[in-house]
Design an enzyme around this catalytic site. Structure first.
Site, PDB file in Angstrom:
ATOM      1  N   TYR A 109      92.100  -9.128 -10.915  1.00 30.06           N
ATOM      2  CA  TYR A 109      92.914  -8.716  -9.761  1.00 30.06           C
ATOM      3  C   TYR A 109      92.516  -7.312  -9.346  1.00 30.06           C
ATOM      4  O   TYR A 109      92.327  -6.428 -10.190  1.00 30.06           O
ATOM      5  CB  TYR A 109      94.410  -8.723 -10.098  1.00 30.06           C
ATOM      6  CG  TYR A 109      95.242  -8.102  -8.993  1.00 30.06           C
ATOM      7  CD1 TYR A 109      95.676  -8.870  -7.916  1.00 30.06           C
ATOM      8  CD2 TYR A 109      95.546  -6.744  -9.005  1.00 30.06           C
ATOM      9  CE1 TYR A 109      96.404  -8.302  -6.877  1.00 30.06           C
ATOM     10  CE2 TYR A 109      96.280  -6.169  -7.973  1.00 30.06           C
ATOM     11  CZ  TYR A 109      96.704  -6.952  -6.912  1.00 30.06           C
ATOM     12  OH  TYR A 109      97.411  -6.375  -5.885  1.00 30.06           O
ATOM     13  N   GLU A 197      93.798  -6.346  -0.715  1.00 24.51           N
ATOM     14  CA  GLU A 197      94.062  -7.041  -1.970  1.00 24.51           C
ATOM     15  C   GLU A 197      93.056  -8.165  -2.167  1.00 24.51           C
ATOM     16  O   GLU A 197      92.835  -8.967  -1.249  1.00 24.51           O
ATOM     17  CB  GLU A 197      95.479  -7.608  -1.974  1.00 24.51           C
ATOM     18  CG  GLU A 197      95.881  -8.253  -3.295  1.00 24.51           C
ATOM     19  CD  GLU A 197      97.304  -8.748  -3.263  1.00 24.51           C
ATOM     20  OE1 GLU A 197      98.095  -8.328  -4.131  1.00 24.51           O
ATOM     21  OE2 GLU A 197      97.642  -9.557  -2.358  1.00 24.51           O
TER      22      GLU A 197
END
Length: 389
Positions: A109, A197
């Site tokens: 992530y 993101e």
């Protein structure tokens, strides 16, 4: 402002971030043709809506033949996809992204955002990619590493190395990781984004770092500098009332309550919603008309409030500083007459030309409930809703 995944990936690619090859399609036929152009024997068909959680909702599907790509696209296009971020109504899928299949060795992530608390661009990274970062933060906060970038220096190689080491990216991946982090940072800063993101950021079996998914959100206050970004706006993905508000330069967010609020100043608007809650009511919206609104803008704001079928009463709370109370009053009267107002209307005015404003309201012939302070206004608005029900 948000954009679609395929648009976010195009921007990241411009800043040197590697993404899978893909094509956007609006029909099953276009999806099949996109897969044919990409080649290979495995494709992923991804619904394009402004919401996360698409995979769990069935919005991301694999296909191993051209016919299957066409079928998957047909299943998604025209479907309402319901995810935790869409609400029960879901979002209508009008386009899909067809991408080449990628062999995944690891999922990570990576997020880059403007931290309002520190005033710095901050990276968040975790070895636990492919899952909702909110869940990781709630259950295993130690699994997330944060690296803040000093605005005086900008992104430096040591920032990238700290992130890479935290993610276990060493040896041949270290240099690639630092370059990717640099590209993500540059994309956020150059495009006036508030969030970039990548979830998941993957390590492929060939040893490459690839942004398998991407989300970019932009600071609306910076869009005047970003005409090319504004062109990416998809109005179909936004609340129609919020779109209408933006046309009049109004700050509006729809909520689930039944007391419409029109206030000048974000802080006062938040306080107004809080005190409505304190007295047992539910605000229907956040609406800030700004400090320099004119009569037409006030009238537009009033019409916007009344277009919400959930609104059962309206509370106007204005402190006249730059904005004069008489201007507000004229706008309220004009809008109320235009829409033939029948709902309870509570008005609290204070500040510049307040007596003139109150006189305009009193002489309008409209059924207006006056209030001298915010507490009284909220109490009367909540009582009006309960009386109506």
């Amino acid at each position: 402002m948000n954009i679609h995944e395929y648009q976010a990936k195009a921007l990241l690619r411009e800043h040197g971030v590697r993404v899978p090859r893909g094509r956007v399609a609006y029909t099953p036929e276009e999806a099949e043709e996109a897969a044919r152009e990409l080649g290979g024997g495995l494709w992923v068909v991804k619904a394009q809506i402004h919401a996360g959680g698409r995979g769990k909702a069935g919005g991301v599907q694999r296909a191993r033949s051209l016919a299957e790509v066409r079928q998957r696209a047909g299943d998604l296009l025209g479907r309402r996809l319901v995810t935790p971020q869409t609400g029960p109504a879901g979002r209508l899928v009008k386009r899909v992204l067809v991408e080449e299949g990628v062999a995944i060795a690891r999922e990570l992530y990576l997020g880059c955002l403007v931290d309002r608390g520190t005033g710095r661009v901050t990276f968040m990274a975790s070895k636990e990619g492919g899952v909702e970062i909110e869940e990781v933060a709630a259950t295993r906060p130690e699994a997330i590493v944060k690296v803040a970038v000093d605005p005086a220096t900008g992104f430096m190689p040591h920032h990238g190395r700290r992130l890479a080491f935290a993610l276990g990216l060493r040896d041949g991946l270290l240099r690639k990781a630092v370059a990717l982090f640099q590209g993500v940072h540059d994309c956020l800063v150059a495009r006036d984004a508030s969030l970039v993101e990548i979830n998941p950021l993957i390590v492929t079996e060939e040893g490459e770092l690839v942004a398998l998914d991407a989300k970019i959100a932009f600071d609306d206050n910076g869009l005047f500098r970003q005409p090319q970004i504004l062109e990416l706006r998809d109005l179909d993905e936004e609340d129609p009332m919020e779109v209408e508000a933006s046309r009049h330069d109004l700050s509006y967010v729809k909520l689930d309550g039944n007391i419409g609020c029109m206030v000048n100043g974000a802080g006062l608007a938040m306080a107004t919603m809080d005190i409505i809650k304190l007295y047992g009511g539910e605000p229907a919206n956040f609406l800030d008309v700004g400090g320099g609104a004119n009569r037409d803008k006030v009238a537009a704001a009033f019409r916007l409030l009344l277009s919400d079928p959930n609104v059962e009463a309206v509370l106007v709370n204005i402190f006249g500083g730059i904005m004069r109370c008489d201007v507000i009053a004229e706008g309220i009267v004009a809008a109320a007459r235009e829409v033939n107002l029948t709902l309870p209307l509570v008005v609290r005015l204070e500040g510049t030309n307040v007596e003139l404003g109150k006189s305009i309201l009193a002489e309008s012939g409209l059924s207006i409930i006056p209030a001298d302070d915010l507490a009284e206004a909220a109490e009367k608005a909540v009582a009006a809703v309960r009386g109506a029900s």
